[in-house]
Design a protein around this motif. Structure first.
Motif, PDB file in Angstrom:
ATOM      1  N   ALA A  59       9.564  42.843  18.457  1.00  0.00           N
ATOM      2  CA  ALA A  59       9.286  44.234  18.129  1.00  0.00           C
ATOM      3  C   ALA A  59      10.563  45.041  17.958  1.00  0.00           C
ATOM      4  CB  ALA A  59       8.409  44.857  19.213  1.00  0.00           C
ATOM      5  N   GLY A  60      11.572  44.767  18.794  1.00  0.00           N
ATOM      6  CA  GLY A  60      12.819  45.515  18.723  1.00  0.00           C
ATOM      7  C   GLY A  60      13.546  45.300  17.409  1.00  0.00           C
ATOM      8  N   ARG A  61      13.661  44.060  17.001  1.00  0.00           N
ATOM      9  CA  ARG A  61      14.359  43.775  15.750  1.00  0.00           C
ATOM     10  C   ARG A  61      13.582  44.314  14.555  1.00  0.00           C
ATOM     11  NH1 ARG A  61      16.257  37.807  13.436  1.00  0.00           N
ATOM     12  NH2 ARG A  61      17.025  38.589  11.427  1.00  0.00           N
ATOM     13  N   THR A  62      12.259  44.183  14.592  1.00  0.00           N
ATOM     14  CA  THR A  62      11.436  44.707  13.503  1.00  0.00           C
ATOM     15  C   THR A  62      11.615  46.213  13.374  1.00  0.00           C
ATOM     16  OG1 THR A  62       9.776  42.949  13.755  1.00  0.00           O
ATOM     17  CG2 THR A  62       9.076  44.979  12.660  1.00  0.00           C
ATOM     18  N   ALA A  63      11.599  46.911  14.506  1.00  0.00           N
ATOM     19  CA  ALA A  63      11.776  48.364  14.488  1.00  0.00           C
ATOM     20  C   ALA A  63      13.149  48.742  13.948  1.00  0.00           C
ATOM     21  CB  ALA A  63      11.594  48.921  15.894  1.00  0.00           C
ATOM     22  N   ALA A  64      14.170  48.010  14.366  1.00  0.00           N
ATOM     23  CA  ALA A  64      15.524  48.305  13.901  1.00  0.00           C
ATOM     24  C   ALA A  64      15.669  48.064  12.408  1.00  0.00           C
ATOM     25  CB  ALA A  64      16.526  47.443  14.671  1.00  0.00           C
ATOM     26  N   ASP A  65      15.080  46.981  11.919  1.00  0.00           N
ATOM     27  CA  ASP A  65      15.185  46.658  10.494  1.00  0.00           C
ATOM     28  C   ASP A  65      14.437  47.675   9.631  1.00  0.00           C
ATOM     29  OD1 ASP A  65      16.745  44.472  11.020  1.00  0.00           O
ATOM     30  OD2 ASP A  65      15.090  43.023  10.965  1.00  0.00           O
ATOM     31  N   ILE A  66      13.253  48.103  10.093  1.00  0.00           N
ATOM     32  CA  ILE A  66      12.468  49.056   9.304  1.00  0.00           C
ATOM     33  C   ILE A  66      13.113  50.435   9.319  1.00  0.00           C
ATOM     34  CG2 ILE A  66      10.260  50.276   9.166  1.00  0.00           C
ATOM     35  CD1 ILE A  66       8.890  47.723  10.088  1.00  0.00           C
ATOM     36  N   GLY A  68      16.173  51.025   9.807  1.00  0.00           N
ATOM     37  CA  GLY A  68      17.454  50.919   9.131  1.00  0.00           C
ATOM     38  C   GLY A  68      17.331  50.867   7.622  1.00  0.00           C
ATOM     39  N   SER A  69      16.145  50.558   7.115  1.00  0.00           N
ATOM     40  CA  SER A  69      15.918  50.507   5.660  1.00  0.00           C
ATOM     41  C   SER A  69      14.617  51.222   5.314  1.00  0.00           C
ATOM     42  CB  SER A  69      15.870  49.048   5.179  1.00  0.00           C
ATOM     43  OG  SER A  69      17.031  48.343   5.518  1.00  0.00           O
ATOM     44  N   PRO A  70      14.520  52.505   5.607  1.00  0.00           N
ATOM     45  CA  PRO A  70      13.258  53.218   5.372  1.00  0.00           C
ATOM     46  C   PRO A  70      12.881  53.300   3.898  1.00  0.00           C
ATOM     47  CG  PRO A  70      15.015  54.760   5.898  1.00  0.00           C
ATOM     48  CD  PRO A  70      15.567  53.386   6.144  1.00  0.00           C
ATOM     49  N   GLY A  71      13.890  53.452   3.046  1.00  0.00           N
ATOM     50  CA  GLY A  71      13.610  53.520   1.619  1.00  0.00           C
ATOM     51  C   GLY A  71      13.049  52.221   1.085  1.00  0.00           C
ATOM     52  N   LEU A  72      13.643  51.103   1.490  1.00  0.00           N
ATOM     53  CA  LEU A  72      13.182  49.800   1.040  1.00  0.00           C
ATOM     54  C   LEU A  72      11.766  49.532   1.537  1.00  0.00           C
ATOM     55  CD1 LEU A  72      13.746  47.076  -0.318  1.00  0.00           C
ATOM     56  CD2 LEU A  72      14.714  46.284   1.861  1.00  0.00           C
ATOM     57  N   PHE A  73      11.513  49.864   2.806  1.00  0.00           N
ATOM     58  CA  PHE A  73      10.176  49.635   3.354  1.00  0.00           C
ATOM     59  C   PHE A  73       9.144  50.491   2.613  1.00  0.00           C
ATOM     60  CE2 PHE A  73       6.728  50.211   6.436  1.00  0.00           C
ATOM     61  CZ  PHE A  73       6.482  48.886   6.788  1.00  0.00           C
ATOM     62  N   GLY A  74       9.486  51.733   2.338  1.00  0.00           N
ATOM     63  CA  GLY A  74       8.563  52.600   1.606  1.00  0.00           C
ATOM     64  C   GLY A  74       8.277  52.085   0.202  1.00  0.00           C
ATOM     65  N   LEU A  75       9.320  51.592  -0.470  1.00  0.00           N
ATOM     66  CA  LEU A  75       9.120  51.035  -1.809  1.00  0.00           C
ATOM     67  C   LEU A  75       8.227  49.791  -1.756  1.00  0.00           C
ATOM     68  CD1 LEU A  75      12.671  51.322  -3.431  1.00  0.00           C
ATOM     69  CD2 LEU A  75      10.589  52.547  -4.092  1.00  0.00           C
ATOM     70  N   GLY A  76       8.422  48.982  -0.714  1.00  0.00           N
ATOM     71  CA  GLY A  76       7.598  47.784  -0.581  1.00  0.00           C
ATOM     72  C   GLY A  76       6.135  48.119  -0.391  1.00  0.00           C
ATOM     73  N   VAL A  77       5.844  49.103   0.458  1.00  0.00           N
ATOM     74  CA  VAL A  77       4.461  49.523   0.683  1.00  0.00           C
ATOM     75  C   VAL A  77       3.877  50.121  -0.594  1.00  0.00           C
ATOM     76  CG1 VAL A  77       2.976  51.099   1.972  1.00  0.00           C
ATOM     77  CG2 VAL A  77       4.798  49.863   3.152  1.00  0.00           C
ATOM     78  N   ALA A  78       4.665  50.941  -1.279  1.00  0.00           N
ATOM     79  CA  ALA A  78       4.199  51.543  -2.528  1.00  0.00           C
ATOM     80  C   ALA A  78       3.894  50.459  -3.563  1.00  0.00           C
ATOM     81  CB  ALA A  78       5.250  52.511  -3.067  1.00  0.00           C
ATOM     82  N   ALA A  79       4.739  49.434  -3.632  1.00  0.00           N
ATOM     83  CA  ALA A  79       4.513  48.341  -4.578  1.00  0.00           C
ATOM     84  C   ALA A  79       3.197  47.633  -4.286  1.00  0.00           C
ATOM     85  CB  ALA A  79       5.678  47.354  -4.519  1.00  0.00           C
ATOM     86  N   LEU A  80       2.885  47.446  -3.015  1.00  0.00           N
ATOM     87  CA  LEU A  80       1.639  46.785  -2.651  1.00  0.00           C
ATOM     88  C   LEU A  80       0.435  47.653  -2.996  1.00  0.00           C
ATOM     89  CD1 LEU A  80       2.602  45.139   0.769  1.00  0.00           C
ATOM     90  CD2 LEU A  80       2.469  44.075  -1.487  1.00  0.00           C
ATOM     91  N   TYR A  81       0.566  48.966  -2.841  1.00  0.00           N
ATOM     92  CA  TYR A  81      -0.520  49.864  -3.252  1.00  0.00           C
ATOM     93  C   TYR A  81      -0.762  49.768  -4.763  1.00  0.00           C
ATOM     94  CZ  TYR A  81      -1.435  52.460   1.088  1.00  0.00           C
ATOM     95  OH  TYR A  81      -1.831  52.829   2.355  1.00  0.00           O
ATOM     96  N   VAL A  82       0.313  49.686  -5.528  1.00  0.00           N
ATOM     97  CA  VAL A  82       0.184  49.536  -6.980  1.00  0.00           C
ATOM     98  C   VAL A  82      -0.508  48.221  -7.305  1.00  0.00           C
ATOM     99  CG1 VAL A  82       1.428  49.330  -9.165  1.00  0.00           C
ATOM    100  CG2 VAL A  82       2.165  51.002  -7.467  1.00  0.00           C
ATOM    101  N   VAL A  83      -0.185  47.173  -6.556  1.00  0.00           N
ATOM    102  CA  VAL A  83      -0.843  45.876  -6.754  1.00  0.00           C
ATOM    103  C   VAL A  83      -2.348  46.010  -6.571  1.00  0.00           C
ATOM    104  CG1 VAL A  83      -1.161  43.585  -5.736  1.00  0.00           C
ATOM    105  CG2 VAL A  83       1.142  44.439  -6.179  1.00  0.00           C
ATOM    106  N   ALA A  84      -2.764  46.698  -5.509  1.00  0.00           N
ATOM    107  CA  ALA A  84      -4.195  46.881  -5.259  1.00  0.00           C
ATOM    108  C   ALA A  84      -4.858  47.641  -6.401  1.00  0.00           C
ATOM    109  CB  ALA A  84      -4.408  47.614  -3.937  1.00  0.00           C
ATOM    110  N   LEU A  85      -4.176  48.657  -6.927  1.00  0.00           N
ATOM    111  CA  LEU A  85      -4.711  49.411  -8.053  1.00  0.00           C
ATOM    112  C   LEU A  85      -4.810  48.537  -9.302  1.00  0.00           C
ATOM    113  CD1 LEU A  85      -5.597  52.071  -9.349  1.00  0.00           C
ATOM    114  CD2 LEU A  85      -3.178  52.600  -9.738  1.00  0.00           C
ATOM    115  N   LEU A  86      -3.774  47.757  -9.555  1.00  0.00           N
ATOM    116  CA  LEU A  86      -3.787  46.878 -10.722  1.00  0.00           C
ATOM    117  C   LEU A  86      -4.860  45.791 -10.604  1.00  0.00           C
ATOM    118  CD1 LEU A  86       0.030  46.394 -11.488  1.00  0.00           C
ATOM    119  CD2 LEU A  86      -1.663  47.678 -12.821  1.00  0.00           C
ATOM    120  N   ASP A  87      -5.181  45.387  -9.390  1.00  0.00           N
ATOM    121  CA  ASP A  87      -6.257  44.414  -9.209  1.00  0.00           C
ATOM    122  C   ASP A  87      -7.569  44.945  -9.778  1.00  0.00           C
ATOM    123  OD1 ASP A  87      -5.399  41.967  -8.032  1.00  0.00           O
ATOM    124  OD2 ASP A  87      -4.987  43.011  -6.165  1.00  0.00           O
TER     125      ASP A  87
END
Length: 246
Positions: A59-66, A68-87
């Motif tokens: 949990a500690g490393r996961t929290a630090a990584d997320i 530490g890269s909030p923009g990347l994590f947000g883009l990843g979640v947004a990309a997955l939402y787009v995938v669901a829409l495209l489905d």
């Protein structure tokens, strides 16, 4: 010398045929391109972001990584939402394209994919809530507890998504049957789609029965989806799908 009748060509027949085939070609390209974009965005969101930033059991490393890269994590979640829409878009396009083959199976295939998209959206919402948990400062929970909650949400994302893959596997199996019944699409694609569908269903039940195992056969059996996407973009709809020409 006897006159020879000169065959005439109805100037409207060609345009009528073009108008008849054009919608099929358009939905084929839409479905194929959508599948390729889904593959690209899914790889980015799932592999580049989630797999990279989430460490199972830490949990500690996961929290630090997320954090530490909030923009990347947000883009990843947004990309997955787009995938669901495209489905949903792809489900509609495949329904329109394969409806001449068997309207009942085409609808079933579309409904299964839309149902999967709904389940996947619920799963993604778990990831979307992770940054909010980690941004909390003080309150009723300690830092360790908040990090544990965040890691638990990533686990829920995986579990809900895995459950949805049963629906997705069923969708691919029905889609494979439609391809086999079509006179236009290569039969090998239909067979590989059936294999891909079985692979997703196998992964889900194997993960339930063997939770500590890491076997994922779908990483190998997905080829049918990729070949279908390429065929739809390159050749799909160029001939009437219910016809006998290949």
């Amino acid at each position: 010398m006897a006159s020879r009748a000169v065959p005439t060509i109805d100037p409207g027949s060609g345009s009528q045929r073009a108008r008849h085939e054009t919608p099929g070609r358009r939905v084929a390209v839409l479905a194929g391109a959508g599948l390729l974009v889904i593959a690209a965005l899914g790889a980015f969101g799932g592999l580049v972001v989630v797999e990279r930033l989430v460490t199972d059991g830490d949990a500690g490393r996961t929290a630090a990584d997320i954090t530490g890269s909030p923009g990347l994590f947000g883009l990843g979640v947004a990309a997955l939402y787009v995938v669901a829409l495209l489905d949903v878009v792809v489900a509609w396009a495949l329904l329109r394209f394969f409806e001449p083959v068997d309207s009942h199976l085409a609808r079933l295939s579309a409904y299964l994919r839309v149902a999967y998209a709904a389940v996947f959206t619920v799963a993604i919402s778990q990831l979307a809530g992770v940054p909010g948990i980690l941004e909390q400062d003080g309150g009723a929970f300690s830092t360790d507890q908040l990090q544990a909650q965040a890691l638990a949400k990533t686990g829920v994302f995986h579990d809900v998504w895995l459950a949805g893959l049963v629906l997705f596997g069923a969708h691919l199996a029905v889609l494979g049957l439609l391809v086999l019944r079509s006179a236009a699409a290569p039969r090998v694609i239909g067979i590989l789609l059936g294999v891909a569908g079985a692979g997703y269903v196998f992964d889900t039940f194997y993960a339930v029965l063997r939770p500590d195992a890491t076997l994922e056969v779908s990483t190998v059996t997905f080829v049918g989806e990729f070949l279908l996407a390429l065929w739809l973009v390159v050749k799909g709809g160029r001939v009437f799908i219910a016809g006998d020409s290949r």
